[in-house]
Design an enzyme around this catalytic site. Structure first.
Site, short mmCIF file in Angstrom:
data_model
loop_
_atom_site.label_atom_id
_atom_site.label_comp_id
_atom_site.label_asym_id
_atom_site.label_seq_id
_atom_site.Cartn_x
_atom_site.Cartn_y
_atom_site.Cartn_z
N HIS A 96 -1.64 7.59 25.22
CA HIS A 96 -2.67 7.84 26.23
C HIS A 96 -2.75 6.57 27.08
O HIS A 96 -3.06 5.49 26.58
CB HIS A 96 -4.01 8.15 25.56
CG HIS A 96 -4.03 9.47 24.87
ND1 HIS A 96 -4.76 9.71 23.73
CD2 HIS A 96 -3.38 10.64 25.16
CE1 HIS A 96 -4.59 10.97 23.35
NE2 HIS A 96 -3.75 11.55 24.20
N GLU A 99 -5.51 3.93 26.84
CA GLU A 99 -5.77 3.34 25.53
C GLU A 99 -4.73 2.24 25.33
O GLU A 99 -3.61 2.50 24.91
CB GLU A 99 -5.73 4.42 24.45
CG GLU A 99 -6.80 5.49 24.67
CD GLU A 99 -6.67 6.70 23.75
OE1 GLU A 99 -5.88 6.62 22.77
OE2 GLU A 99 -7.34 7.71 24.01
N HIS A 226 -3.70 4.33 19.06
CA HIS A 226 -4.62 4.87 20.05
C HIS A 226 -5.87 3.98 20.12
O HIS A 226 -5.95 2.94 19.47
CB HIS A 226 -5.00 6.30 19.70
CG HIS A 226 -3.91 7.30 19.91
ND1 HIS A 226 -3.96 8.28 20.87
CD2 HIS A 226 -2.72 7.46 19.26
CE1 HIS A 226 -2.85 9.00 20.82
NE2 HIS A 226 -2.08 8.53 19.85
N GLU A 319 -6.51 4.76 15.30
CA GLU A 319 -7.49 4.48 16.34
C GLU A 319 -7.99 3.05 16.11
O GLU A 319 -8.56 2.74 15.06
CB GLU A 319 -8.66 5.47 16.25
CG GLU A 319 -8.25 6.92 16.40
CD GLU A 319 -8.04 7.34 17.84
OE1 GLU A 319 -8.40 6.55 18.74
OE2 GLU A 319 -7.54 8.45 18.08
#
Length: 487
Positions: A96, A99, A226, A319
């Site tokens: 992404h 990110e 991410h 994440e």
């Protein structure tokens, strides 16, 4: 400033390359900043120059929608080739585009691995000598550019590629295939691309390029990096029922995936901390900083599930923080917070067992043999209904947590061979080696030991779906010259 354009650019003289290198110079040290797409390549080039004997920089054979190359740096004692009994590992970041922390962490990780190897750090030397490591700092350079040009503060701008497609929803949905196979009690539980009959959406060039990488290199373990929360997410990402959240979708390797997620979260100062505030949802700290993907929220076409169901690769989604685009002054602190976890996770490539499958008479390695495992640690034997396969040189790698297992190897034309093994997984050591000599049936012997990782049938079928040719990788030298190479 020497501006490298990768397409069609070649040098014919090594001497000329060296002269250019002198003119350009190599940066004196890593700078914590948000590196633009040209600077990203420059960092990888500089690492390659510093550690030319253990690195290779290459670009995948398709770039982004806007034509930006997708660069990878490889660390290995024999760059550019798969070595028998050396597991393959990969990190991919910036899928992404907005990110961005993972992108900068991988650039620093490349610089760190090089410097520590050169200074003789025994821990890093052993890791590189026993593992082939691939780092892709950015899968979505177009999205990164848009996010950066608009200030990097919006939660969505730059997330997708330049065709407005979310790359983490763009991989072939193999979850529905495996769930249908489960319902029908089918034994087919791995390498499912050959069962794919249609694509839900057209594959983007970035997606196609990464799929080809997965098809050619026999990765054992990987993670995609991410941002937006702080948790280690493990498969399945898609729910069985179609429920959008709060449905735990366990894989057959759920115990191993939980171990892998904890291997990262437990080495991060905050990810597993009971005292930290959650970004959006505070439940993750109570779970040790890990979550099953579908229980969090269900998604189709994710990269981590595709890896697990199309190849031998076990992948997590990491994440790395609440802020998708942290300010540059925070990057060095974030590196220090993630460094140990990043290294520890690579070491997980070595848990479980590994070995070589070969013809008992000819001693030739056997590719594409099926390795089936049952957990017999408890009173009952529990089949792990996800098989893996041997690769180029007959070598296989089976990630497992500590316990006792019955391992059976199958191959058409050979008598199945079963061994009982006990896995202990001492830290920072190679996997337990367990070889399997197979006896041929009815005079059959394996004479072709150079099979690809995936069968030719799967590669042909895959390429037909994509309307493309056999994948190649573009290898880049320190200053932009390139050559096509197979793995």
């Amino acid at each position: 400033m020497f501006n490298v354009r990768m397409e069609g650019f070649r040098f014919s003289s090594q001497l000329f390359i060296l002269l250019i290198a002198v003119c350009i110079g190599v940066s004196s040290g890593f700078e914590f900043k948000h590196h633009d797409n040209q600077e990203l390549f420059n960092v990888l080039r500089d690492v390659n120059i510093k550690c030319k004997n253990i690195t290779r920089v290459y670009a995948l054979n398709e770039g982004s929608v806007l034509g930006i190359p997708l660069y990878v740096i490889e660390f290995s004692t024999k760059p550019g080739r798969h070595e028998v009994l050396k597991p393959e590992f990969k990190y991919i970041a910036n899928m992404h585009g907005n990110e961005v922390l993972g992108r900068e962490l991988l650039l620093k990780l490349a610089d760190y691995l090089c410097d520590e190897y050169r200074t003789g750090n025994p821990h890093i030397k052993e890791l590189i000598e026993t593992t082939r490591i691939h780092l892709m700092p950015s899968m979505n350079p177009d999205g990164w550019q848009l996010a950066t040009d608009t200030g990097g503060h919006d939660y969505l701008i730059g997330r997708t590629n330049n065709n407005s497609v979310d790359l983490n929803r763009n991989f072939p949905d193999l979850d529905r295939i495996v769930f249908d196979n489960e319902y029908e009690n089918s034994d087919k539980n791995n390498h499912l691309l050959e069962q794919l009959t249609k694509l839900n959406d057209p594959l983007q060039p970035e997606t196609r390029a990464v799929i080809r990488l997965i098809m050619q290199i026999p990765f054992v373990l990987s993670a995609n990096l991410h941002g937006g929360d702080l948790v280690a997410n493990y498969p399945y990402d898609e729910s069985r029922s179609g429920s959008q959240s709060n449905e735990y979708a366990a894989t057959p390797d759920d115990e191993t995936f939980r171990h892998l997620a904890l291997a990262y979260s437990s080495r991060h100062p905050d990810m597993a901390s009971q005292h930290r505030k959650g970004c959006v949802d505070s439940q993750f700290a109570k779970q040790g900083g890990i979550t099953n993907g579908a229980q969090w929220y269900s998604l189709q076409g994710g990269m981590q599930d595709f890896n697990y169901l199309s190849s031998n690769d076990f992948e997590l989604t990491l994440e790395l923080g609440c802020e998708k685009y942290p300010p540059p002054e925070d990057l060095q602190l974030e590196w220090e917070r993630n460094k140990e976890a990043l290294i520890n996770y690579i070491w997980q490539s070595h848990i479980g067992i590994k070995g070589v499958v070969y013809d008992a008479k000819t001693k030739q390695p056997i590719s594409n043999a099926i390795i089936h495992v049952a957990n017999v640690t408890g009173v009952e034997s529990i089949d792990i209904k996800h098989d893996i396969t041997s690769v180029y040189g007959g070598d296989y790698y089976r990630l497992l947590t500590p316990g006792t297992y019955k391992v059976t190897v199958y191959k058409d034309g050979y008598v199945p061979h079963t061994k009982l093994v006990t896995v202990t997984n001492p830290s920072f050591t190679q996997a337990l080696r367990v070889d399997f000599p197979l006896k041929a049936t009815h005079g059959h012997h394996n004479n072709n030991h150079k099979h690809p990782f995936h069968s030719s049938k799967v590669i042909i079928l895959f390429n037909r779906k994509l309307r493309t040719n056999m994948p190649r990788v573009i290898e880049t030298g320190p200053h932009g010259w390139r050559k096509e190479s197979q793995f």
